[in-house]
Design an enzyme around this catalytic site. Sequence first.
Site, short mmCIF file in Angstrom:
data_model
loop_
_atom_site.label_atom_id
_atom_site.label_comp_id
_atom_site.label_asym_id
_atom_site.label_seq_id
_atom_site.Cartn_x
_atom_site.Cartn_y
_atom_site.Cartn_z
N ARG A 1 0.82 -1.21 0.00
CA ARG A 1 0.00 0.00 0.00
C ARG A 1 0.85 1.26 0.00
O ARG A 1 0.54 2.22 -0.72
CB ARG A 1 -0.94 -0.02 1.21
CG ARG A 1 -1.83 1.23 1.39
CD ARG A 1 -2.47 1.71 0.11
NE ARG A 1 -3.14 0.66 -0.64
CZ ARG A 1 -3.49 0.74 -1.91
NH1 ARG A 1 -3.17 1.82 -2.62
NH2 ARG A 1 -4.10 -0.25 -2.51
N LYS B 1 3.42 24.35 -3.54
CA LYS B 1 2.09 23.85 -3.20
C LYS B 1 2.08 22.33 -3.26
O LYS B 1 1.47 21.70 -4.12
CB LYS B 1 1.05 24.44 -4.14
CG LYS B 1 0.93 25.96 -4.03
CD LYS B 1 -0.03 26.53 -5.05
CE LYS B 1 -0.10 28.05 -4.95
NZ LYS B 1 -0.98 28.65 -5.97
N LYS C 1 7.02 38.98 -2.21
CA LYS C 1 5.63 39.22 -2.61
C LYS C 1 5.19 40.53 -1.98
O LYS C 1 5.90 41.13 -1.17
CB LYS C 1 4.75 38.06 -2.18
CG LYS C 1 5.16 36.74 -2.84
CD LYS C 1 4.13 35.65 -2.59
CE LYS C 1 4.51 34.38 -3.33
NZ LYS C 1 3.49 33.33 -3.21
N GLU D 1 7.64 39.37 -7.21
CA GLU D 1 6.32 39.27 -7.83
C GLU D 1 5.80 40.66 -8.17
O GLU D 1 5.81 41.54 -7.31
CB GLU D 1 5.38 38.56 -6.85
CG GLU D 1 3.94 38.45 -7.27
CD GLU D 1 3.09 37.88 -6.16
OE1 GLU D 1 3.03 36.65 -6.02
OE2 GLU D 1 2.49 38.66 -5.40
N ASP E 1 2.60 38.19 -12.20
CA ASP E 1 1.56 37.50 -11.44
C ASP E 1 0.17 37.85 -11.96
O ASP E 1 -0.22 39.02 -12.04
CB ASP E 1 1.66 37.87 -9.95
CG ASP E 1 0.76 37.02 -9.09
OD1 ASP E 1 0.67 35.80 -9.34
OD2 ASP E 1 0.14 37.57 -8.16
#
Length: 269
Positions: free
Chosen positions: A90, A125, A157, A187, A208
């Site tokens: 598994r 992510k 950012k 960004e 972006d």
Amino acid sequence: MLPLLRGFIKEDLGAGDLTASLLAGRTCTGHYTLKTAGIVAGQQLPSLIYQLLGNDATYAPAVQDGETVAAGTSLGTASGNMATILAAERLSLNLMQRMSGIATATRTAVNTLADDHTQILDTRKTAPGLRLFDKYAVRCGGGLNHRMGLYDMAMLKDNHWHAVGSLTAAVKQLRTVLGPAKKIEVEVETEAELRAAIAAQVDIIMFDNQLPAVVKDWQKRVPATIQTEISGGITLNNLHDYAGTGADFLSLGYLTNRVNNLDIGFDLA
């Protein structure tokens, strides 16, 4: 990778496999079979897991990571201690199915973009604990890895540079702290931010959430010494629209955060 696999084994087996007593002294042969066509990734995993479980079983891959494989194809043969092989079943399938799904999605993205210059990137992510596996799978599919974590490249950012006061000040401060060894990516969402990033001579500028026409226009303004990346709002449906924009990279979060596992099964011979 081995320390991560040890943790996964501990999670699955705990104090031990309660059905293993039925299998004492038995050996077997089994096959991993791809049930849905796609790109294979994770072919080294059965052997690594067997090694950690006692090193009394082997796995002989029939195909290599990164290959395009038809449904019904045997990926490889396991042989040895039956308790080890079934205890690993598994865990190995869970990882191989996910990794092969990521590799397949990446190859589809590369082929859909169909741009010899712009390269597909992954993002951070990823599922916690699976980043190494996810990013390896992206490479199997023909993509490239963005930064592995917050430690290998600085990305500014809006939340970061707003805290400092301006994009220019944030870049200057980071350069002082990091020196030339670490890259800085910024960004940008407006033309003013684009001009500031260019003036600050950052290493990479991320466009972006911009439409292809805007990316193409902005790309012409960026000097060759600065690389560029497209990111945000890109799906398989609009991916090809960004071909020919001239950007160096295009990052896709969905490769690793909306995974469709490839169907792989294991059966005893």
